[in-house]
Design a protein around this motif. Structure first.
Motif, PDB file in Angstrom:
ATOM      1  N   ILE A   2      -0.905  -4.574   7.386  1.00 11.63           N
ATOM      2  CA  ILE A   2      -2.190  -5.231   7.639  1.00 11.63           C
ATOM      3  C   ILE A   2      -3.318  -4.212   7.750  1.00 11.63           C
ATOM      4  O   ILE A   2      -4.400  -4.399   7.174  1.00 11.63           O
ATOM      5  CB  ILE A   2      -2.084  -6.105   8.907  1.00 11.63           C
ATOM      6  N   GLU A   3      -3.096  -3.124   8.457  1.00 12.22           N
ATOM      7  CA  GLU A   3      -4.119  -2.085   8.557  1.00 12.22           C
ATOM      8  C   GLU A   3      -4.426  -1.482   7.191  1.00 12.22           C
ATOM      9  O   GLU A   3      -5.585  -1.219   6.855  1.00 12.22           O
ATOM     10  CB  GLU A   3      -3.656  -1.005   9.526  1.00 12.22           C
ATOM     11  N   PHE A   4      -3.394  -1.286   6.390  1.00 14.55           N
ATOM     12  CA  PHE A   4      -3.563  -0.704   5.058  1.00 14.55           C
ATOM     13  C   PHE A   4      -4.363  -1.629   4.146  1.00 14.55           C
ATOM     14  O   PHE A   4      -5.321  -1.211   3.484  1.00 14.55           O
ATOM     15  CB  PHE A   4      -2.188  -0.428   4.445  1.00 14.55           C
ATOM     16  N   ILE A   5      -3.977  -2.904   4.112  1.00 14.52           N
ATOM     17  CA  ILE A   5      -4.620  -3.823   3.165  1.00 14.52           C
ATOM     18  C   ILE A   5      -6.064  -4.108   3.566  1.00 14.52           C
ATOM     19  O   ILE A   5      -6.932  -4.295   2.717  1.00 14.52           O
ATOM     20  CB  ILE A   5      -3.789  -5.114   3.020  1.00 14.52           C
ATOM     21  N   VAL A   6      -6.351  -4.128   4.861  1.00 14.18           N
ATOM     22  CA  VAL A   6      -7.730  -4.312   5.324  1.00 14.18           C
ATOM     23  C   VAL A   6      -8.603  -3.152   4.849  1.00 14.18           C
ATOM     24  O   VAL A   6      -9.709  -3.354   4.318  1.00 14.18           O
ATOM     25  CB  VAL A   6      -7.770  -4.447   6.855  1.00 14.18           C
ATOM     26  N   LYS A   7      -8.117  -1.942   5.027  1.00 12.36           N
ATOM     27  CA  LYS A   7      -8.874  -0.755   4.609  1.00 12.36           C
ATOM     28  C   LYS A   7      -9.108  -0.756   3.099  1.00 12.36           C
ATOM     29  O   LYS A   7     -10.225  -0.529   2.627  1.00 12.36           O
ATOM     30  CB  LYS A   7      -8.130   0.506   5.031  1.00 12.36           C
ATOM     31  N   GLU A   8      -8.038  -0.996   2.338  1.00 11.88           N
ATOM     32  CA  GLU A   8      -8.141  -0.939   0.882  1.00 11.88           C
ATOM     33  C   GLU A   8      -9.034  -2.057   0.347  1.00 11.88           C
ATOM     34  O   GLU A   8      -9.885  -1.819  -0.521  1.00 11.88           O
ATOM     35  CB  GLU A   8      -6.740  -1.050   0.265  1.00 11.88           C
ATOM     36  N   LEU A   9      -8.848  -3.272   0.843  1.00 14.74           N
ATOM     37  CA  LEU A   9      -9.638  -4.404   0.359  1.00 14.74           C
ATOM     38  C   LEU A   9     -11.112  -4.254   0.702  1.00 14.74           C
ATOM     39  O   LEU A   9     -11.976  -4.469  -0.154  1.00 14.74           O
ATOM     40  CB  LEU A   9      -9.108  -5.702   0.968  1.00 14.74           C
ATOM     41  N   ASN A  38      -3.213   0.239  -5.725  1.00 18.41           N
ATOM     42  CA  ASN A  38      -2.449   0.014  -4.501  1.00 18.41           C
ATOM     43  C   ASN A  38      -2.364  -1.451  -4.080  1.00 18.41           C
ATOM     44  O   ASN A  38      -1.564  -1.793  -3.197  1.00 18.41           O
ATOM     45  CB  ASN A  38      -3.074   0.811  -3.347  1.00 18.41           C
ATOM     46  N   LEU A  39      -3.172  -2.312  -4.690  1.00 17.96           N
ATOM     47  CA  LEU A  39      -3.196  -3.708  -4.288  1.00 17.96           C
ATOM     48  C   LEU A  39      -2.475  -4.635  -5.255  1.00 17.96           C
ATOM     49  O   LEU A  39      -2.020  -5.712  -4.863  1.00 17.96           O
ATOM     50  CB  LEU A  39      -4.648  -4.180  -4.115  1.00 17.96           C
ATOM     51  N   LYS A  40      -2.366  -4.228  -6.514  1.00 16.46           N
ATOM     52  CA  LYS A  40      -1.795  -5.123  -7.525  1.00 16.46           C
ATOM     53  C   LYS A  40      -0.343  -5.502  -7.237  1.00 16.46           C
ATOM     54  O   LYS A  40       0.113  -6.578  -7.637  1.00 16.46           O
ATOM     55  CB  LYS A  40      -1.908  -4.488  -8.914  1.00 16.46           C
ATOM     56  N   GLN A  41       0.368  -4.662  -6.492  1.00 15.20           N
ATOM     57  CA  GLN A  41       1.769  -4.943  -6.186  1.00 15.20           C
ATOM     58  C   GLN A  41       1.950  -6.161  -5.289  1.00 15.20           C
ATOM     59  O   GLN A  41       3.039  -6.734  -5.219  1.00 15.20           O
ATOM     60  CB  GLN A  41       2.397  -3.732  -5.511  1.00 15.20           C
ATOM     61  N   TYR A  42       0.883  -6.591  -4.588  1.00 19.82           N
ATOM     62  CA  TYR A  42       0.991  -7.708  -3.651  1.00 19.82           C
ATOM     63  C   TYR A  42       0.577  -9.040  -4.263  1.00 19.82           C
ATOM     64  O   TYR A  42       0.609 -10.065  -3.572  1.00 19.82           O
ATOM     65  CB  TYR A  42       0.117  -7.441  -2.420  1.00 19.82           C
ATOM     66  N   LEU A  43       0.207  -9.059  -5.547  1.00 25.34           N
ATOM     67  CA  LEU A  43      -0.340 -10.265  -6.160  1.00 25.34           C
ATOM     68  C   LEU A  43       0.726 -11.074  -6.878  1.00 25.34           C
ATOM     69  O   LEU A  43       1.451 -10.540  -7.717  1.00 25.34           O
ATOM     70  CB  LEU A  43      -1.433  -9.883  -7.165  1.00 25.34           C
TER      71      LEU A  43
END
Length: 392
Positions: free
Chosen positions: A323-330, A173-178
């Motif tokens: 922002i809420e999503f990325i904070v939780k996932e990270l 879920n995070l690789k798409q933002y890199l």
């Protein structure tokens, strides 16, 4: 209840009838003598005969042997803790052993630091400011003591930017933002990367606050344009550029990253600066700031001429959800892979097409210039300290 520090024999004492301990020690404290009025008195919480919470803040020494680190944060944390019946001791890795720590206690009413010795703390907050210290024998020995004594320790350490990229690239879920990123290893690979992306950033993997960052552009006539915070240099071709810059780029660890074109405010790029904390089993947003470039377009950091803008000016439902999503996932992922993260900050961007970009994660956030965010931070840390030390 009141606890007294006797600086003559470096012991903590009390005047209660019951048996009392301090911090992680199981040894009972001595009773204060008739001269208790001359002793330093501090009020602490008591839970099942244990006084606290006693929080250790680990930092390091400067070359002149004075204590380094964010003194303003340390003082403000002490004020916040003492409001709720806790205390913090600032210490260095050299000054912990299996029985206790030697460090400094800030007294808000006197605006003074004093030397004290205490039993081992209930938890340790890692604020070591220099990466090289986390590679030393004393740091490893200190963290080993905490591990053996089952003392919570966060955050685990600085994050290498390239290692973080490789880690997040594996997250579905995070690789798409890199932005696409590679390590700078040799002339041929860097040239190939530049030929493909035309505009790239060169970043030290072990720096912060925008230090050592360059923007590199391949122009239509083959000229290489290098831009830093303070200067711009044209090079006739890539070979000329590499002959002049290769010692810098290979002398320390650098990465090269494709440029993610940023949305702009008043014709200047902007970033999201996000502060997050672990709170009652979840990772939640503590505060959001906006940083806009002003004097140059390489970074948006305020020390380099960036400008602070209230998040409310750009706030949208989509931004909030991202922002809420990325904070939780990270937070969840980093704690799973690297060790417990009690707090972290995120630098993120937005392209003109509306695509979010993750630039950087900071394991030891500096103070935010927004006073409300910094106040929220102190309260979040206070709650986290009390929770992990079981005094909530």
């Amino acid at each position: 209840m009141n606890i007294f520090y006797d600086g003559r024999n470096k012991k903590w004492k009390h005047q209660e009838k019951q048996r009392l301990t301090l911090g992680k020690s199981s040894l009972p404290l001595e009773r204060a003598d008739a001269y208790k009025k001359q002793l330093l008195s501090i009020q602490l919480n008591e839970k099942k005969g244990n006084l606290g919470p006693l929080i250790g803040i680990m930092t390091s020494r400067k070359e002149n042997y004075s204590v380094a680190g964010n003194g303003t944060l340390f003082r403000n944390l002490q004020k916040k803790l003492m409001e709720f019946g806790g205390i913090s001791i600032v210490f260095t890795p050299e000054n912990i052993n299996s029985k206790g720590i030697k460090g400094f206690l800030f007294l808000p009413e006197r605006n003074q630091w004093i030397k004290v010795e205490t039993p081992l703390p209930h938890l340790v907050y890692n604020r070591v400011p220099f990466r090289k210290i986390e590679k030393t024998k004393s740091f490893f020995q200190a963290t080993r003591i905490l591990q053996v004594k089952n003392i919570p320790f966060f955050n685990p350490g600085f994050i290498d930017k390239y290692e973080l990229y490789l880690l997040l690239k594996e997250h579905p879920n995070l690789k798409q933002y890199l932005p696409f990123t590679e390590a700078v290893e040799d002339e041929q690979r860097l040239n190939s990367f530049l030929q493909k992306y035309k505009n790239v950033y060169l970043k030290p993997t072990l720096s912060a606050k925008g230090k050592g960052i360059y923007k590199l552009s391949l122009l239509d006539d083959g000229i290489i344009h290098l831009e830093s915070i303070k200067k711009e240099i044209p090079y006739e071709n890539f070979s000329v550029f590499w002959s002049e810059m290769h010692e810098t780029l290979t002398g320390e660890s650098y990465l090269v990253q494709e440029e993610a074109v940023s949305s702009k405010i008043d014709n200047h790029r902007f970033d999201f600066r996000i502060l997050a904390h672990y709170d009652n089993g979840k990772y939640l947003v503590t505060g959001i700031g906006i940083r806009k470039s002003k004097l140059q377009e390489i970074t948006t950091h305020i020390p380099n001429g960036g400008e602070m803008i209230p998040y409310e000016q750009l706030k949208t439902k989509e931004h909030d959800e991202f922002i809420e999503f990325i904070v939780k996932e990270l937070g969840t992922y980093l704690s799973e892979k690297l060790g417990f993260f009690g707090e972290f900050s995120i630098d993120a961007g937005l392209t003109p097409e509306g695509k979010y970009v993750l630039y950087e994660v900071n394991s030891k956030p500096m103070s935010f210039d927004e006073m409300d965010i910094e106040a929220n931070r102190l309260e979040k840390l206070r709650r986290l300290f009390f929770h992990l030390s079981k005094f909530d």
